[in-house]
Design an enzyme around this catalytic site. Structure first.
Site, short mmCIF file in Angstrom:
data_model
loop_
_atom_site.label_atom_id
_atom_site.label_comp_id
_atom_site.label_asym_id
_atom_site.label_seq_id
_atom_site.Cartn_x
_atom_site.Cartn_y
_atom_site.Cartn_z
NE ARG A 71 -3.74 -2.42 14.78
CZ ARG A 71 -2.62 -2.08 14.17
NH1 ARG A 71 -2.42 -0.84 13.78
NH2 ARG A 71 -1.69 -2.98 13.94
CG HIS B 1 -0.35 -6.51 11.48
ND1 HIS B 1 0.93 -6.72 11.02
CD2 HIS B 1 -0.44 -5.18 11.73
CE1 HIS B 1 1.58 -5.57 11.00
NE2 HIS B 1 0.77 -4.62 11.43
NE ARG C 235 7.61 -1.56 13.63
CZ ARG C 235 6.34 -1.95 13.67
NH1 ARG C 235 5.99 -3.07 14.29
NH2 ARG C 235 5.40 -1.23 13.10
N GLY D 79 -1.43 -1.30 3.47
CA GLY D 79 -1.16 -0.20 2.56
C GLY D 79 -0.21 -0.55 1.43
CB ILE D 80 3.19 -2.03 1.31
CG1 ILE D 80 3.84 -0.79 1.93
CG2 ILE D 80 4.11 -2.66 0.28
CD1 ILE D 80 5.11 -1.07 2.71
N GLY D 81 0.76 -3.86 0.65
CA GLY D 81 0.25 -5.07 0.01
C GLY D 81 -0.89 -4.81 -0.96
CD GLU D 82 -5.43 -2.91 1.38
OE1 GLU D 82 -5.96 -1.85 0.99
OE2 GLU D 82 -5.58 -3.35 2.53
CG LEU E 197 3.05 -6.86 2.85
CD1 LEU E 197 3.50 -7.04 1.41
CD2 LEU E 197 4.05 -7.47 3.82
N GLY E 198 2.49 -2.89 5.63
CA GLY E 198 2.32 -1.45 5.77
C GLY E 198 3.60 -0.89 6.35
CG ASP F 37 5.31 6.89 2.16
OD1 ASP F 37 5.15 6.36 1.04
OD2 ASP F 37 4.38 7.39 2.82
CB CYS F 38 6.30 1.61 0.34
SG CYS F 38 6.81 0.34 -0.82
CD GLU G 239 -6.11 -3.71 10.66
OE1 GLU G 239 -5.35 -4.18 11.51
OE2 GLU G 239 -5.84 -2.71 9.96
#
Length: 399
Positions: free
Chosen positions: A89, A178, A239, A329-332, A207-208, A281-282, A384
């Site tokens: 990637r 993405h 960011r 990672g966040i979205g899932e 969302l990651g 880290d969320c 991905e």
């Protein structure tokens, strides 16, 4: 003919996802994640032969350390002999690439040239390429670009209101990122909901540590939140997302920041980390939020509010909506964030089914809205790696 495998490397800004995959059917012989890289608690997790493993990485381990650890694992398990290609990637292809490419010296030079546009990612991607070339010098290496999927955006969506010469002479425009993930999950959503291939409107939220939103009409990207660099758009892990461009003058002229200071702050010290002053880290922020931490709560509120505004904005290019997809990672995994975002968007009729929202985590896909909601919101784990695997295998056979 022996089974053909592809090694897939997906270097994020603070992580390395990897897989050894069957090029015919996507079966994963080895899959894993090195995360929290460049932190004092970096780890590598992997699954092989049905069993899961987790090891700590050395203090402040970077991407090269993670890749060297992975190569040692591949050699130890004798997986190398059937690998026909390495797929990478690569975040930013600029205007050099509109599709995947076998990596040559010229391709490497172009990736290096665009590194300043993706300072958290392209250098990590280059590290992955160089380490894989050293470990597997005889194998074709293939770059799959995040920017390629967004080449279908119309000019009024990708151009900035700047002097046109900046675009003509220097390629200053919105590229989006993405793309591999947005492409995959939107296609999966269309299949899951039996939407017509040539007539559907989907918004995807990846969302990651990096976050972006994409408006997809009939299978193609028509707008996306990231721009010339992955800094534009919604709030992310480190960011800032969208800011007033006048901030640059204020920081440099009034506060004495250098241009490099400003770039470092916006890319590496802002977002969830900057607001919470705890972590990017969320998971850490959500734990603090549940404990009543004021700035962690503020960080989540800003994150969700800005994300909801971006989703609502994409009703304009789509002229309606059939589905909203959460991934990354966040979205899932964050049922908290998904519920907060949909609460902001409740005027569209969305109602969260609390049990379904809780169940759709840790690799589980699923619809998270009630049956009475006029628009479906769902979670689809991104893949991905499978998209990269397919492109790498196809191009390797053409070499």
């Amino acid at each position: 003919m022996s089974v053909q495998h592809v090694l897939v490397l997906n270097c994020g800004s603070s992580s390395l996802k990897f897989a050894v995959m069957n090029a015919e059917n996507g079966e994963e012989l080895l899959t894993g994640l090195a995360e929290r890289l460049l932190n004092d608690d970096a780890t590598i997790k992997y699954k092989i032969d049905g069993s899961k493993h987790q090891n700590a990485l050395p203090y402040n381990a970077d991407h090269k350390v993670a890749i060297d650890t992975l190569v040692a694992l591949i050699n130890e398990r004798a997986l190398a002999e059937n690998i026909i290609a390495v797929g990478h990637r690569v975040v930013h292809g600029g205007e050099h690439f509109t599709g995947s490419q076998v990596i040559t010296n010229e391709v490497l030079a172009a990736i290096e040239q665009t590194a300043q546009l993706a300072p958290l990612h392209n250098p990590a991607n280059l590290t992955g390429i160089e380490a894989a070339q050293a470990a597997f010098p005889a194998l074709p290496q293939v770059a799959v670009f995040d920017t390629a999927f967004h080449q279908t955006m119309p000019k009024h969506a990708y151009l900035y209101a700047l002097p046109y010469s900046l675009y003509k002479e220097h390629g200053v425009r919105r590229y989006g990122f993405h793309g591999t993930s947005h492409n995959f999950v939107s296609a999966e959503a269309a299949k899951a909901l039996a939407l017509p291939t040539d007539e559907h409107r989907i918004i995807t939220a990846h969302l990651g540590n990096g976050c972006s939103v994409c408006a997809i009409k009939n299978g193609v990207s028509v707008d996306t939140s990231m721009g010339l660099t992955p800094l534009e758009g919604v709030v992310m892990g480190t960011r800032s997302g969208d800011i007033d461009p006048g901030l640059f003058d204020f920081l440099t002229a009034q506060l004495g920041y250098s241009a490099e200071d400003v770039s470092t702050m916006l890319n590496k010290q802002s977002g969830l980390l900057g607001i919470s002053e705890l972590s990017n880290d969320c998971r850490t922020i959500e734990e603090a939020y549940l404990d009543g931490h004021e700035q962690a709560t503020l960080a989540l509120d800003i994150f969700c509010y800005r994300l909801a505004k971006q989703i609502a904005a994409y009703l304009v290019p789509l002229s309606g909506l059939d589905a909203l997809v959460f991934t990354g990672g966040i979205g899932e995994n964050s049922d908290i964030i998904r519920a907060k975002v949909l609460a902001h968007l409740s005027f569209l009729g969305w109602q969260v089914d609390a049990q379904k929202n809780t169940d759709a985590r840790f690799g589980n896909a699923g619809i998270i809205t009630t049956d009475s909601s006029p628009i479906t919101a769902l979670v689809i784990p991104t893949n991905e790696e499978w998209m990269i695997c397919q492109d790498a295998a196809r191009l390797a056979q053409e070499v």
